[in-house]
Design an enzyme around this catalytic site. Structure first.
Site, PDB file in Angstrom:
ATOM      1  N   GLY A   1      47.517 -10.959 -34.875  1.00 14.69           N
ATOM      2  CA  GLY A   1      48.566 -11.006 -33.859  1.00 14.69           C
ATOM      3  C   GLY A   1      49.370  -9.738 -33.687  1.00 14.69           C
ATOM      4  O   GLY A   1      50.540  -9.791 -33.286  1.00 14.69           O
ATOM      5  N   THR A   2      48.757  -8.562 -33.941  1.00 15.06           N
ATOM      6  CA  THR A   2      49.533  -7.334 -33.730  1.00 15.06           C
ATOM      7  C   THR A   2      49.812  -7.111 -32.241  1.00 15.06           C
ATOM      8  O   THR A   2      50.857  -6.556 -31.886  1.00 15.06           O
ATOM      9  CB  THR A   2      48.832  -6.093 -34.317  1.00 15.06           C
TER      10      THR A   2
ATOM     11  N   MET B   1      39.646 -15.364 -29.908  1.00 14.99           N
ATOM     12  CA  MET B   1      38.217 -15.183 -30.195  1.00 14.99           C
ATOM     13  C   MET B   1      37.363 -16.406 -29.862  1.00 14.99           C
ATOM     14  O   MET B   1      36.214 -16.475 -30.294  1.00 14.99           O
ATOM     15  CB  MET B   1      38.025 -14.797 -31.670  1.00 14.99           C
TER      16      MET B   1
ATOM     17  N   LEU C   1      36.002 -19.568 -23.711  1.00 19.76           N
ATOM     18  CA  LEU C   1      36.494 -20.675 -22.897  1.00 19.76           C
ATOM     19  C   LEU C   1      35.518 -20.923 -21.745  1.00 19.76           C
ATOM     20  O   LEU C   1      34.817 -20.011 -21.313  1.00 19.76           O
ATOM     21  CB  LEU C   1      37.888 -20.328 -22.355  1.00 19.76           C
TER      22      LEU C   1
ATOM     23  N   HIS D   1      40.872  -5.804 -24.334  1.00 24.67           N
ATOM     24  CA  HIS D   1      39.580  -5.553 -24.980  1.00 24.67           C
ATOM     25  C   HIS D   1      39.626  -4.159 -25.616  1.00 24.67           C
ATOM     26  O   HIS D   1      40.039  -3.200 -24.957  1.00 24.67           O
ATOM     27  CB  HIS D   1      38.445  -5.637 -23.954  1.00 24.67           C
TER      28      HIS D   1
HETATM   29  C1  GAR Z   1      42.407  -6.467 -30.957  1.00 33.54           C
HETATM   30  O1  GAR Z   1      41.851  -5.216 -31.258  1.00 33.54           O
HETATM   31  C2  GAR Z   1      41.898  -6.960 -29.606  1.00 33.54           C
HETATM   32  O2  GAR Z   1      41.740  -5.932 -28.675  1.00 33.54           O
HETATM   33  C3  GAR Z   1      40.569  -7.550 -30.012  1.00 33.54           C
HETATM   34  O3  GAR Z   1      40.822  -8.187 -31.247  1.00 33.54           O
HETATM   35  C4  GAR Z   1      41.899  -7.549 -31.922  1.00 33.54           C
HETATM   36  C5  GAR Z   1      42.969  -8.568 -32.249  1.00 33.54           C
HETATM   37  O4  GAR Z   1      43.981  -8.023 -33.040  1.00 33.54           O
HETATM   38  N1  GAR Z   1      40.066  -8.439 -29.009  1.00 33.54           N
HETATM   39  C6  GAR Z   1      38.764  -8.582 -28.734  1.00 33.54           C
HETATM   40  O5  GAR Z   1      37.893  -8.023 -29.339  1.00 33.54           O
HETATM   41  C7  GAR Z   1      38.443  -9.536 -27.577  1.00 33.54           C
HETATM   42  N2  GAR Z   1      37.098  -9.356 -27.134  1.00 33.54           N
HETATM   43  P1  GAR Z   1      45.435  -8.691 -33.143  1.00 33.54           P
HETATM   44  O6  GAR Z   1      45.242 -10.169 -33.522  1.00 33.54           O
HETATM   45  O7  GAR Z   1      46.089  -7.935 -34.262  1.00 33.54           O
HETATM   46  O8  GAR Z   1      46.144  -8.524 -31.827  1.00 33.54           O
END
Ligand code: GAR
Length: 210
Positions: free
Chosen positions: A13-14, A92, A95, A111
């Site tokens: 969740g950053t 992740m 849907l 992304h």
């Molecule tokens: C982030 O890097 C986001 O861009 C990626 O997952 C990470 C989640 O980090 N998303 C994807 O790959 C979607 N296809 P977070 O939970 O720390 O925000």
């Protein structure tokens, strides 16, 4: 009327934190994060939401017989909460079409690559950076786009690039892209949406002046 935002998360969740911090600084103009929905009760993002006083919910795939049933339950929850904008911030779970039909051009995804590179099924999280390094690209970055029925294929809202450096590991590149791209782009795109400044013309998103 300020727009009601739901942030959907699966992990650390950053990006959610970047949104919460931007909101605290008054940078989400005309919008309010009113719910965080996680795909698993273990998501640390739920703790970040609780700390910020934002209601957290869990809609987990394993609690439903199919992806479609899970998506319908999620849409019901979003409607019940009167959500105007759905933000996928490291969400992740795939849907089904019901989600896009319920929120056309009102779902934003972040992304961690320059779409259309390193995007589509199987390209998520650290895998994206592994693929970028294996391919040998000299630039990578992040993309915020509207979600359409095609995985990572919806209209692009904002993109930002960073250099890929010779000694990068997937983790180092991921961190650089998060810090320099994702945590800036996502709050900007959300704020633009909430101000009705994103005009979708086919594949192209026009950013309207203030
Ligand atoms: C982030 O890097 C986001 O861009 C990626 O997952 C990470 C989640 O980090 N998303 C994807 O790959 C979607 N296809 P977070 O939970 O720390 O925000």
């Amino acid at each position: 009327m300020a727009k009601n935002i739901a942030v959907l998360v699966s992990g650390g969740g950053t990006n959610l934190q970047a949104l919460i911090d931007a909101q605290a600084r008054g940078e989400i103009v005309n919008g309010q994060i009113s719910a965080v929905i996680a795909s698993t009760p273990e998501a640390y993002a739920l703790e970040r939401a609780a700390k910020a006083g934002i209601s957290g919910y869990v809609v987990a795939r394993k609690d439903y017989p199919s992806s479609q049933a899970m998506t319908v339950a999620l849409v019901d929850k979003l409607h019940e909460l009167n959500i105007d904008l759905v933000v996928l911030a490291g969400f992740m779970t795939i849907l089904t079409g019901e989600m896009v039909q319920a929120y056309p051009n009102a779902i934003l995804n972040i992304h961690p690559a320059l779409i259309p590179s390193f995007a589509g099924p199987g390209c998520y999280g650290l895998h994206v950076h592994e693929k970028a390094l294996a391919y040998g690209v000299k630039l990578s970055g992040a993309t915020v786009h509207f979600v359409s029925e095609e995985c990572d294929g919806g209209p692009i809202v904002l993109q930002k690039a960073v250099d890929v450096l010779p000694d990068d590991t997937p983790e180092v590149l991921q961190r650089r892209i998060m810090e320099q791209c994702e945590w800036k782009l996502l709050p900007q795109a959300v704020s633009l949406f909430c101000q009705d400044r994103l005009k979708v013309e086919g594949r192209v998103v026009r950013i309207l002046p203030e």
